[in-house]
Design a protein around this motif. Structure first.
Motif, PDB file in Angstrom:
ATOM      1  N   ALA A 116      26.626  95.087  50.296  1.00 15.52           N
ATOM      2  CA  ALA A 116      26.135  93.993  49.458  1.00 15.52           C
ATOM      3  C   ALA A 116      25.896  92.773  50.328  1.00 15.52           C
ATOM      4  N   VAL A 117      24.751  92.132  50.120  1.00 18.79           N
ATOM      5  CA  VAL A 117      24.414  90.887  50.809  1.00 18.79           C
ATOM      6  C   VAL A 117      24.075  89.864  49.733  1.00 18.79           C
ATOM      7  N   VAL A 118      24.780  88.745  49.715  1.00 13.93           N
ATOM      8  CA  VAL A 118      24.534  87.694  48.731  1.00 13.93           C
ATOM      9  C   VAL A 118      24.077  86.445  49.465  1.00 13.93           C
ATOM     10  N   SER A 144      21.926  98.749  57.701  1.00 14.57           N
ATOM     11  CA  SER A 144      20.563  99.019  58.137  1.00 14.57           C
ATOM     12  C   SER A 144      19.580  98.410  57.141  1.00 14.57           C
ATOM     13  N   GLY A 145      18.359  98.171  57.595  1.00 14.64           N
ATOM     14  CA  GLY A 145      17.351  97.555  56.729  1.00 14.64           C
ATOM     15  C   GLY A 145      17.654  96.110  56.400  1.00 14.64           C
ATOM     16  N   MET A 146      18.376  95.426  57.297  1.00 17.61           N
ATOM     17  CA  MET A 146      18.772  94.041  57.041  1.00 17.61           C
ATOM     18  C   MET A 146      17.557  93.124  56.970  1.00 17.61           C
ATOM     19  N   LYS A 164      14.750  89.022  54.090  1.00 17.21           N
ATOM     20  CA  LYS A 164      13.425  88.504  53.738  1.00 17.21           C
ATOM     21  C   LYS A 164      13.336  88.247  52.236  1.00 17.21           C
ATOM     22  N   SER A 165      13.833  89.192  51.437  1.00 23.86           N
ATOM     23  CA  SER A 165      13.827  89.025  49.982  1.00 23.86           C
ATOM     24  C   SER A 165      14.675  87.830  49.559  1.00 23.86           C
ATOM     25  N   LEU A 166      15.837  87.652  50.194  1.00 22.51           N
ATOM     26  CA  LEU A 166      16.713  86.541  49.828  1.00 22.51           C
ATOM     27  C   LEU A 166      16.107  85.197  50.225  1.00 22.51           C
ATOM     28  N   LEU A 167      15.452  85.139  51.366  1.00 27.28           N
ATOM     29  CA  LEU A 167      14.795  83.899  51.791  1.00 27.28           C
ATOM     30  C   LEU A 167      13.664  83.527  50.831  1.00 27.28           C
ATOM     31  N   ILE A 170      18.239  89.733  60.718  1.00 23.86           N
ATOM     32  CA  ILE A 170      17.976  88.404  60.157  1.00 23.86           C
ATOM     33  C   ILE A 170      16.821  87.738  60.898  1.00 23.86           C
ATOM     34  N   GLN A 171      16.827  87.830  62.220  1.00 28.86           N
ATOM     35  CA  GLN A 171      15.746  87.237  63.001  1.00 28.86           C
ATOM     36  C   GLN A 171      14.402  87.898  62.700  1.00 28.86           C
ATOM     37  N   ASP A 172      14.416  89.223  62.538  1.00 33.48           N
ATOM     38  CA  ASP A 172      13.172  89.936  62.202  1.00 33.48           C
ATOM     39  C   ASP A 172      12.645  89.506  60.836  1.00 33.48           C
ATOM     40  N   ALA A 173      13.551  89.265  59.881  1.00 35.00           N
ATOM     41  CA  ALA A 173      13.128  88.838  58.545  1.00 35.00           C
ATOM     42  C   ALA A 173      12.385  87.505  58.629  1.00 35.00           C
TER      43      ALA A 173
END
Length: 825
Positions: free
Chosen positions: A573-575, A605-607, A612-615, A652-655
């Motif tokens: 989970a990522v919040v 994986s797939g971070m 990107k969605s959260l940003l 995170i950097q890739d996003a």
């Protein structure tokens, strides 16, 4: 100095599988036989240490290239030993500690840990469970429901520190165990309990009902037992309970029943021939009365009731905790030194380390200071928003913006009308509405409608009303996942247990009918947060302006794992915050299977897609792109920092790059964990502020006050790190959170990191007190739990094997309610 040698194993029955490492028990048995060889195979065998797998350690540098054959049970192993393959010294560790930026040699630390634990491994009075050691044959009042026992033991680990060199951290630890002894006694104890778990001594029944057979088929599976009817002890692993008893099950080759076979072959007359047989293989069946249960750990997930019992039994106030640690340290030093001083010439200090900490200022709370009178008599003498002993009095909340003034609510009960009566419903709603008015929470109707439903029909019942918030009254924990499966963005649900309703109405305690306003307030805190409101946030005047003078997104992440071998994926989970000051969060959850060739999930994986969605959500809510990203990560040990955290940092950097090649916000990565063995208590002359009910107030030691920081002495020499105790101890001895700042584009000072982390511990929406983790980490825990419950409810995992596991995409369709803010709260 220690030298390392390596071993190889070949099972003679499977010669093609080279370097096969058998189970740890087999390996330890082979090592014991190695040490008993009289031909000088191991020089000075009493000085050798063994990690239980492929590595041997010795104080001599004698070269060995030998091969031997050993028999363990019915299997023959060909074992080779070659070495030394490496040499290490304590000086190598000390040199790394003294050199800024130099990595501690992990092989040297592993060797030291093995040698310090070797004395325990060789003692017949201790059993090793994972990395902890428990005295065998424990007695005393340590019974738990279900025939289980709570064992206490010693947990030790070495740790390099900034100012004190190599230290040993010692704790008294606890483990739920299956008790050794006749299996009949274990079954009798499970049968002789009422629904409340209370013991009701009775004789063993002559036979079991079908329901009881199904129950024991579940709890006995995979347990290890021994039998002695063969004339020697033999171990078996149970695979289940057979549906026939010893009189019914026939042995075709003998043309007799199992009961007749044991009488004729071994002269044993079964006393309980009508009890079902136990399955220990595809063909072998054993009578229950001939089996002896071995002492073994209970690894199944603990029920809520069992968790409460374990916490109650293991909880210790600071005075008791210090004494337990001193006793454990003394026993550990005696056993360890017996091996280490004799073979390696070093001793262990038994004294605890004394150091100085400091307490950082507490924040004031926003959305909790609106001049509202204290109508229910809580916390008199404390102003709203003023933090005192880690807690503050709740004021009027901030309503969600852009929504209707009031929210329509209804109650759906899954318990029958005889239990959740109309009178109880009316009383509960009256108290809830009264408290909602005090908290500035708008509820649409003065009369909250009530309906009843079966769990199977809950989805249809919820779908009858769009844009309605549903309180679901239930009384069985197993129903939670199914209830949450019916939730959607326009039809939110909040589960409330029947006993919680009774508590609010003052009907859970004898001779006390007063309403429980705190529980009512907690229900409404969840309600306000789920509909988009903010209960409280930090007053940023206490933080350096540099922190929030630009748009800042705060992200928290966690991964929860199932027991290895259960075929279930890990849940990540990522919040992330969706407002400027961390009052509202949104989440993304993922199902993760281990990558091919690995045994567990190492990183999320797939971070890049997740972040990107959260940003994008943050921009949609604030109309600004974050200039700073603060990433808090839980559940990562020091040995995983480089691989796990750096992989996720790259995601995170890739996003950011995917959103725009020129978008480069400043990123900081913080790992925080409470899974450590470091404990701190305050000595008598410095006590104050850290006690709590049952938590402190002793004459000699007390808990740390909320906001206590330790950033010298015992911290890691390799990283920017600190310990922070942000919570007031309610019971027992408080455990500080250990923070590691692994990457920091924002270039915040140590004081700023400590203050930011402490302040975020005050923004957890479920309660008006500071918690032990920053709120985004707690929210990630909750999102994992909610997704886990949904997944367990969606699939029949008893029928799923490695051949038919559901794919990730299908799982995520059911566990990921997109864009439902704070669904996990």
């Amino acid at each position: 100095v220690s030298t390392q040698s390596t071993g190889g194993f070949v099972d003679e029955s499977r010669p093609d599988e080279l370097n096969l490492v058998p189970s740890k028990g087999v390996c330890e048995n082979i090592f014991a036989q190695l040490k008993m060889l009289e031909d000088g195979f191991l020089q000075n065998p009493a000085s050798w240490g063994y990690d239980g797998r492929k590595n041997l350690y010795s104080s001599t540098g004698t070269r060995i290239e030998e091969e031997r054959v050993f028999r363990v049970g019915r299997t023959t192993y060909r074992v080779s030993v070659q070495g030394p393959v490496a040499t290490t010294t304590l000086e190598a560790i000390m040199r790394a500690i003294r050199t800024v930026g130099q990595e501690i040699p992990q092989d040297s630390m592993n060797a030291l840990n093995v040698l310090l634990m070797q004395g325990f491994r060789e003692s017949e009075h201790y059993m090793q469970i994972k990395r902890d050691f428990y005295p065998t044959r424990q007695q005393g009042d340590n019974r738990l429901p279900g025939g289980l026992r709570l064992w206490s033991g010693i947990s030790t680990t070495t740790a390099p520190t900034k100012d004190f060199g190599i230290t040993i951290r010692v704790l008294k630890t606890h483990q739920v165990m299956y008790p050794g002894g006749p299996l009949m006694d274990f079954i009798r104890e499970n049968l002789n309990r009422d629904q409340g778990g209370n013991r009701r001594p009775q004789a063993m029944p002559r036979r079991l009902t079908d329901e009881q057979i199904r129950y024991f088929n579940g709890i006995l599976k995979s347990l290890k037992v021994t039998t002695s009817h063969l004339g020697y002890p033999r171990k078996y692993t149970l695979t289940g309970v057979h549906n026939k008893n010893a009189n019914q099950e026939m042995i075709p080759e003998q043309n007799s029943s199992v009961a007749q076979y044991f009488l004729g072959q071994y002269g044993i007359t079964l006393k309980f021939p009508e009890l079902p047989l136990l399955k220990v293989g595809p063909r072998t069946k054993l009578p229950i009365e001939l089996c002896t249960l071995l002492d073994q750990p209970y690894y199944t997930t603990l029920s809520a009731a069992l968790q409460r019992e374990v916490i109650r039994s293991a909880c210790a106030a600071p005075d008791k905790k210090v004494q337990d640690i001193k006793n454990a340290a003394r026993n550990s030093a005696e056993i360890t030194e017996g091996f280490a001083r004799r073979s390696y010439g070093f001793s262990i200090s038994r004294d605890a380390i004394a150091l100085t900490g400091r307490v950082i200022p507490v924040p004031n709370m926003s959305h909790a200071r609106n001049g509202q009178q204290n109508r229910d008599g809580q916390n008199r003498g404390q102003e709203e928003g003023e933090v005192k002993n880690g807690a503050w009095r709740m004021g009027r909340v901030e309503r969600p913006s852009g929504r209707a003034k009031n929210t329509n609510i209804r109650v759906i009960s899954l318990v029958p009308q005889t239990m959740y009566t109309q009178e109880l419903h009316s009383s509960f709603c009256k108290l809830l509405l009264q408290k909602a008015g005090q908290m500035n929470i708008g509820i649409g109707t003065p009369q909250i409608p009530l309906s009843f439903s079966l769990l199977a029909n809950l989805g249809d019942k919820i779908n009858q009303n769009e844009n309605t918030y549903n309180f679901i009254i239930f009384d069985q924990d197993a129903q939670y996942g199914k209830i949450k499966m019916a939730e959607s963005n326009s039809r939110k649900t909040q589960c409330i247990k029947l006993q919680t309703v009774r508590k609010v109405c003052g009907r859970s305690r004898p001779n006390d009918s007063r309403p429980d306003w705190n529980t009512a307030e907690n229900i409404l805190k969840k309600f306000n947060t789920k509909i988009g409101g903010v209960n409280f946030s930090i007053d940023i005047q206490g933080l350096p302006e540099k922190m929030f003078n630009q748009p800042t997104i705060i992200i928290g992440a966690d991964v929860t794992h199932f027991t290895r071998g259960e075929n279930k994926p890990s849940i990540a989970a990522v919040v992330a915050s969706t407002d400027q000051f961390g009052g509202q969060y949104i989440s993304r959850v993922k199902a993760l299977y281990p990558e091919e060739g690995t045994r567990s999930v190492e990183f999320i994986s797939g971070m890049d897609a997740v972040v990107k969605s959260l940003l994008q959500e943050f921009y949609k809510n604030t109309k600004a792109q974050p200039k700073r990203i603060i990433y808090y990560r839980d559940g990562v040990s020091e040995g995983q920092f480089e691989n796990t955290v750096m992989e996720e940092l790259c995601g995170i950097q890739d996003a950011c790059t995917q959103l725009s090649p020129n978008y480069k916000p400043k990123i900081s990565v913080v790992v925080c964990t409470k899974r450590h063995k470091q404990r701190f208590v305050v000595t008598g002359a410095n006590q104050g502020g850290g006690g709590g009910r049952r938590g402190g107030g002793s004459s000699q030691y007390s808990n740390m006050a909320p906001g206590t920081v330790v950033d010298t002495g015992v911290v890691s020499p390799n990283y920017h790190n600190f310990y922070l105790c942000s919570q007031q101890a309610i019971q027992g001895t408080s455990v500080p959170c250990h923070y590691y700042i692994l990457y920091d584009d924002n270039k915040l000072s140590p004081d700023m990191w400590q203050m930011l982390s402490f302040f975020l511990c005050h923004t957890y929406a479920r309660c008006s007190r500071s918690v032990s983790y920053p709120a985004p980490i707690y929210y990630a825990h909750l999102a994992c739990f909610s997704a886990r419950s949904r997944m367990l409810a969606q699939y029949d995992w008893s029928t799923i094997t490695t051949e038919n596991v559901p794919d990730v995409e299908d799982i995520e369709r059911h566990i990921r309610p997109e864009n439902m803010n704070m669904f996990f709260i």
